[in-house]
Scaffold this motif. Structure first.
Motif, PDB file in Angstrom:
ATOM      1  N   UNK A 155      -9.066  23.411 -19.133  1.00 56.01           N
ATOM      2  CA  UNK A 155      -9.402  22.522 -20.245  1.00 56.01           C
ATOM      3  C   UNK A 155     -10.716  22.980 -20.872  1.00 56.01           C
ATOM      4  N   UNK A 156     -10.670  23.205 -22.179  1.00 57.97           N
ATOM      5  CA  UNK A 156     -11.874  23.595 -22.910  1.00 57.97           C
ATOM      6  C   UNK A 156     -12.375  22.401 -23.697  1.00 57.97           C
ATOM      7  N   UNK A 157     -13.656  22.150 -23.569  1.00 56.07           N
ATOM      8  CA  UNK A 157     -14.296  21.126 -24.386  1.00 56.07           C
ATOM      9  C   UNK A 157     -15.318  21.817 -25.264  1.00 56.07           C
ATOM     10  N   UNK A 158     -15.064  21.838 -26.560  1.00 55.62           N
ATOM     11  CA  UNK A 158     -15.968  22.573 -27.446  1.00 55.62           C
ATOM     12  C   UNK A 158     -16.189  21.832 -28.750  1.00 55.62           C
ATOM     13  N   UNK A 159     -17.143  22.341 -29.506  1.00 52.78           N
ATOM     14  CA  UNK A 159     -17.422  21.750 -30.822  1.00 52.78           C
ATOM     15  C   UNK A 159     -16.418  22.289 -31.840  1.00 52.78           C
ATOM     16  N   UNK A 160     -16.365  21.591 -32.951  1.00 51.80           N
ATOM     17  CA  UNK A 160     -15.463  22.024 -34.016  1.00 51.80           C
ATOM     18  C   UNK A 160     -15.832  23.433 -34.490  1.00 51.80           C
ATOM     19  N   UNK A 161     -17.161  23.703 -34.554  1.00 50.52           N
ATOM     20  CA  UNK A 161     -17.632  25.023 -34.994  1.00 50.52           C
ATOM     21  C   UNK A 161     -17.162  26.121 -34.046  1.00 50.52           C
ATOM     22  N   UNK A 162     -17.230  25.851 -32.768  1.00 55.32           N
ATOM     23  CA  UNK A 162     -16.804  26.874 -31.800  1.00 55.32           C
ATOM     24  C   UNK A 162     -15.322  27.180 -31.957  1.00 55.32           C
ATOM     25  N   UNK A 163     -14.548  26.116 -32.070  1.00 48.40           N
ATOM     26  CA  UNK A 163     -13.095  26.307 -32.203  1.00 48.40           C
ATOM     27  C   UNK A 163     -12.753  27.054 -33.497  1.00 48.40           C
ATOM     28  N   UNK A 164     -13.423  26.668 -34.574  1.00 48.30           N
ATOM     29  CA  UNK A 164     -13.014  27.211 -35.875  1.00 48.30           C
ATOM     30  C   UNK A 164     -13.652  28.555 -36.196  1.00 48.30           C
ATOM     31  N   UNK A 165     -14.992  28.668 -35.980  1.00 45.58           N
ATOM     32  CA  UNK A 165     -15.682  29.896 -36.384  1.00 45.58           C
ATOM     33  C   UNK A 165     -15.527  31.028 -35.379  1.00 45.58           C
ATOM     34  N   UNK A 166     -15.556  30.684 -34.113  1.00 49.29           N
ATOM     35  CA  UNK A 166     -15.587  31.746 -33.101  1.00 49.29           C
ATOM     36  C   UNK A 166     -14.220  31.988 -32.465  1.00 49.29           C
ATOM     37  N   UNK A 167     -13.645  30.931 -31.915  1.00 51.99           N
ATOM     38  CA  UNK A 167     -12.332  31.084 -31.272  1.00 51.99           C
ATOM     39  C   UNK A 167     -11.233  31.294 -32.313  1.00 51.99           C
ATOM     40  N   UNK A 168     -11.507  30.871 -33.533  1.00 50.97           N
ATOM     41  CA  UNK A 168     -10.533  30.936 -34.632  1.00 50.97           C
ATOM     42  C   UNK A 168      -9.201  30.352 -34.199  1.00 50.97           C
ATOM     43  N   UNK A 169      -9.303  29.334 -33.371  1.00 51.95           N
ATOM     44  CA  UNK A 169      -8.100  28.726 -32.797  1.00 51.95           C
ATOM     45  C   UNK A 169      -7.178  28.120 -33.857  1.00 51.95           C
ATOM     46  N   UNK A 170      -7.722  27.455 -34.880  1.00 45.93           N
ATOM     47  CA  UNK A 170      -6.795  26.886 -35.881  1.00 45.93           C
ATOM     48  C   UNK A 170      -5.907  27.950 -36.528  1.00 45.93           C
ATOM     49  N   UNK A 171      -6.419  29.188 -36.589  1.00 47.50           N
ATOM     50  CA  UNK A 171      -5.607  30.258 -37.180  1.00 47.50           C
ATOM     51  C   UNK A 171      -4.518  30.741 -36.233  1.00 47.50           C
ATOM     52  N   UNK A 172      -4.609  30.330 -34.981  1.00 50.59           N
ATOM     53  CA  UNK A 172      -3.620  30.771 -33.990  1.00 50.59           C
ATOM     54  C   UNK A 172      -2.557  29.713 -33.743  1.00 50.59           C
ATOM     55  N   UNK A 173      -2.551  28.692 -34.577  1.00 50.44           N
ATOM     56  CA  UNK A 173      -1.553  27.626 -34.420  1.00 50.44           C
ATOM     57  C   UNK A 173      -0.149  28.165 -34.683  1.00 50.44           C
ATOM     58  N   UNK A 174       0.767  27.849 -33.806  1.00 50.34           N
ATOM     59  CA  UNK A 174       2.166  28.214 -34.058  1.00 50.34           C
ATOM     60  C   UNK A 174       3.009  26.970 -34.306  1.00 50.34           C
ATOM     61  N   UNK A 175       2.396  25.803 -34.065  1.00 51.74           N
ATOM     62  CA  UNK A 175       3.077  24.539 -34.356  1.00 51.74           C
ATOM     63  C   UNK A 175       2.027  23.460 -34.543  1.00 51.74           C
ATOM     64  N   UNK A 176       2.300  22.533 -35.412  1.00 49.03           N
ATOM     65  CA  UNK A 176       1.409  21.392 -35.616  1.00 49.03           C
ATOM     66  C   UNK A 176       0.121  21.770 -36.328  1.00 49.03           C
ATOM     67  N   UNK A 177      -0.943  21.027 -36.012  1.00 45.63           N
ATOM     68  CA  UNK A 177      -2.226  21.230 -36.689  1.00 45.63           C
ATOM     69  C   UNK A 177      -3.347  21.248 -35.655  1.00 45.63           C
ATOM     70  N   UNK A 178      -4.561  21.509 -36.132  1.00 50.66           N
ATOM     71  CA  UNK A 178      -5.714  21.522 -35.236  1.00 50.66           C
ATOM     72  C   UNK A 178      -6.246  20.092 -35.058  1.00 50.66           C
ATOM     73  N   UNK A 179      -7.190  19.911 -34.139  1.00 44.78           N
ATOM     74  CA  UNK A 179      -7.765  18.606 -33.839  1.00 44.78           C
ATOM     75  C   UNK A 179      -8.445  18.032 -35.081  1.00 44.78           C
ATOM     76  N   UNK A 180      -8.219  16.759 -35.326  1.00 40.68           N
ATOM     77  CA  UNK A 180      -8.928  16.093 -36.425  1.00 40.68           C
ATOM     78  C   UNK A 180     -10.093  15.310 -35.819  1.00 40.68           C
ATOM     79  N   UNK A 181     -10.688  14.455 -36.610  1.00 43.60           N
ATOM     80  CA  UNK A 181     -11.811  13.655 -36.100  1.00 43.60           C
ATOM     81  C   UNK A 181     -11.305  12.486 -35.255  1.00 43.60           C
ATOM     82  N   UNK A 182      -9.992  12.267 -35.259  1.00 47.01           N
ATOM     83  CA  UNK A 182      -9.410  11.153 -34.497  1.00 47.01           C
ATOM     84  C   UNK A 182      -9.535  11.402 -32.999  1.00 47.01           C
ATOM     85  N   UNK A 183      -9.669  10.335 -32.248  1.00 46.33           N
ATOM     86  CA  UNK A 183      -9.701  10.471 -30.791  1.00 46.33           C
ATOM     87  C   UNK A 183      -8.274  10.561 -30.251  1.00 46.33           C
ATOM     88  N   UNK A 184      -8.163  11.021 -29.020  1.00 45.72           N
ATOM     89  CA  UNK A 184      -6.856  11.024 -28.368  1.00 45.72           C
ATOM     90  C   UNK A 184      -5.931  12.132 -28.826  1.00 45.72           C
TER      91      UNK A 184
END
Lengths: 256, 414
Positions: free
Chosen positions: B121-150
């Motif tokens: 389990x990774x707990x990171x900031x939005x900047x880490x996920x988006x700028x460095x891990x570029x995780x949103x660009x690796x989505x194959x289904x759905x969307x990235x985390x929003x500001x919503x909890x859960x």
């Protein structure tokens, strides 16, 4: 209905060794191990019980304490509710036969525990879920022999070696010291198949309650975790409590 | 003099084409092999280093005791209040960015049974996920985390393992830093796919993992990025971080000093060196053989030239220049020959398959498809290597030629 020691955090391990009620019959110098276990059973069997137990988990850096309310009926039914600390309050466990469920109040989910997780420590303690689950058929699972008469904390004990008949049990070999007077396993050493010592369980502060000798303090040391030990203390214990069927149901788990 | 040597070398090389082509071809194939192999190794390593730098930074700051027992993920050895440290780190001129991260193991399930499926389990900031891990660009289904909890995003492998997809609810059961059980439920909003490590991870906002681990405002490590992964950037960065105030009990590590990279980088270097040595050795043998034959055949000729005033150095240089000409010819041809498959591998790669990548890449960010990286440096290096092979193979025969006495040489029957 007579049963062996119920599922209870303070008493769970005892259920391993007690099955039938029979007096100890000496065969020569040492008693017959099966009859020794039967006598231990006679001391510990009951129908229902309710207890409040504190569990202190000590590791090299921290000590944390949990308080639990436990209901048990017979060998196969038990329900545990965490009363404190605040973070764990409301977490419940239910054992019905060979199944174990967990209720997590934050997630509001009931989960059946299975697989590898059974080997994990309950709340990070030295007692695994598997430790709580097993022990219903000790006589079938192990072949015991009395090895010696020994002194433990100045009290005479029978030292037994128990070898598992089946390699799949958690502890293929156990060495036990059963108190000759109180008929409780005052000390157990639990070994892996390789011969490595995994855990040491001790039971002390024995009190007579309702005609039974009951250890009020149990300490479990996981030898694979340096500086780790778990101390269980029974604060309040009642036998013969009238427990409703709902206590041992999944509905009870979700009830706030 | 050099011009004369080159003219003579070319004349000699062309005098017996068959004899010249053999070492040239050996050098060519050796160099081609080097180009393909080095491009591929560089490509694989480059991909892994980039993935690692994105996930783990160019350097990291963490508790000294955590490093000592990192494999056990001892959450109790965390940085309790990370904000002041982040401020000091970000103020350094060598630092491009710094992000707090918590990584922990959890049991995960999408059903009413839990116990057999584990993930990181990774707990990171939005900047880490988006700028460095570029995780949103690796989505194959759905969307990235929003500001919503859960909400949670899962790696493809772990999602497939628990038979869950976007919209499903999962339970994550972890532990606090002091070892108590700790849970959270979340709805899967996206599935990401990337290297083997990413595929086995779950992603939550940092605050949620801070709650699970009971480390409010804290982190396990602070990841720091400089201008590049190269030691000339990372070295000064590490020095600057170590010089900060309030670093007692903390350790700063460059990415290449962290396991398994500290071993992998050295190991890859050794593999590259061994491979180059092997190819150089085989090609140099062929050159040695050819040049020895050439010297033997031209002993009388060398004698005449020595009698006409050619010095020992002159004779030595003549044969070495001839060897360099052959080596360069083979080297250029080999670089061109090797560039073709290397280019193909750089564009299309070789797919090993998810299963193998997951197995091999359990501790390294290894992708299912391996791409080569063909750089001008590799091509230039390969040509130089070709010349070097030729010189190495020709040096002994050339020395032999230089040692020939004119009188003795001229007695040899042509």
């Amino acid at each position: 209905m007579k049963h062996l020691l119920n599922f209870n955090l303070g008493m769970a391990v005892l259920s391993f060794f007690v099955h039938l009620a029979a007096p100890v019959a000496l065969a020569g110098e040492f008693p017959d191990p099966v009859q020794l276990l039967h006598s231990m059973d006679a001391n510990l069997q009951f129908d229902t019980r309710t207890s409040i137990t504190t569990m202190q988990v000590v590791d090299s850096r921290h000590t944390r304490e949990y308080r639990m309310l436990t209901h048990a009926r017979g060998l196969d039914e038990a329900a545990v509710e965490y009363l404190s600390p605040e973070r764990e309050k409301g977490t419940k466990m239910l054992k019905l036969g060979d199944n174990l469920w967990l209720y997590l109040p934050r997630s509001e989910r009931v989960q059946k525990i299975s697989g590898h997780m059974l080997r994990q420590g309950m709340m990070g303690s030295d007692i695994s879920y598997e430790d709580l689950m097993q022990g219903t058929d000790f006589e079938d699972m192990y072949e015991a022999t009395v090895k010696a008469e020994d002194l433990l904390d100045g009290r005479p004990c029978w030292k037994l070696e128990a070898i598992a008949r089946d390699d799949t049990v958690s502890y293929p070999r156990r060495v036990l010291w059963i108190d000759e007077e109180w008929l409780i396993p005052s000390r157990q050493e639990l070994y892996a198949l390789s011969g490595m010592l995994l855990k040491v369980w001790t039971m002390t502060e024995v009190r007579e309650i309702a005609g039974r000798q009951v250890p009020m303090l149990m300490e479990i040391e996981d030898k694979l975790k340096q500086g780790s030990r778990t101390v269980l203390r029974i604060e309040d214990l009642q036998f013969g409590v009238d427990l409703e069927d709902e206590v041992f149901s999944q509905r009870w788990l979700e009830r706030r | 003099m050099m011009v004369l040597w080159i003219k003579l070398a070319i004349r000699n090389a062309l005098r017996n084409l068959r004899r010249t082509m053999l070492p040239a071809a050996t050098v060519m194939f050796g160099v081609a092999l080097v180009v393909v192999a080095l491009s591929w190794i560089e490509g694989i390593m480059g991909d892994m280093i980039e993935s690692n730098a994105a996930a783990s930074g160019h350097a990291r700051i963490l508790d000294t005791d955590y490093v000592a027992r990192e494999q056990l993920q001892p959450l109790e050895e965390h940085i309790a209040n990370v904000a002041p440290l982040l401020d000091r780190v970000r103020a350094l001129p060598q630092v491009l960015d710094a992000q707090p991260v918590i990584t922990t193991g959890v049991v995960i399930t999408a059903s009413d049974e839990i116990g057999d499926d584990f993930c990181v389990l990774q707990g990171g900031t939005r900047d880490w996920y988006e700028k460095h891990l570029e995780a949103p660009e690796k989505l194959v289904a759905g969307r990235w985390l929003s500001a919503e909890k859960g909400e949670v995003v899962l790696g493809r492998k772990i999602a497939s393992q628990i038979h869950a997809g976007p919209g499903d609810e999962v339970l994550l059961l972890g532990r606090t830093y002091y070892g108590s059980m700790s849970d959270t439920k979340a709805r899967i909003v996206g599935i990401v796919a990337g290297d083997a490590m990413l595929n086995l991870q779950a992603f939550l906002p940092l605050e949620e993992v801070q709650w699970i681990t009971d480390i409010p405002g804290g982190a396990i490590q602070v990841l720091v990025w400089s201008r590049g992964t190269d030691a000339r950037y990372v070295g000064p960065l590490v020095q600057a971080l170590r010089g900060l105030d309030g670093m007692d009990g903390l350790v700063v590590q460059a990415w290449y000093d962290v396991e398994p990279w500290n071993m992998v980088v050295g190991m890859i270097g050794a593999i590259k060196a061994f491979m180059q040595f092997l190819i150089v050795f085989v090609a140099a043998l062929a050159i040695f053989n050819t040049m020895t034959m050439s010297v033997l055949e031209r002993t009388a000729e060398i004698g005449v030239m020595r009698a006409m005033g050619l010095t020992r150095m002159g004779a030595l240089g003549l044969f070495l220049v001839e060897a360099i000409c052959i080596g360069l010819l083979g080297g250029v041809a080999g670089a061109a020959l090797g560039a073709l498959p290397a280019w193909y591998l750089a564009v299309h790669g070789v797919t090993l398959g998810e299963e193998l990548a997951d197995t091999v890449g359990a501790s390294l960010p290894m992708k299912a498809t391996f791409y080569a990286s063909l750089t001008p440096g590799i091509l230039l290096g390969a040509v130089v290597l070709g010349a070097a092979i030729a010189v190495l193979g020709a040096i002994l025969p050339a020395l032999r030629a230089a040692s020939i006495q004119p009188v003795v040489a001229m007695r040899v029957r042509r």
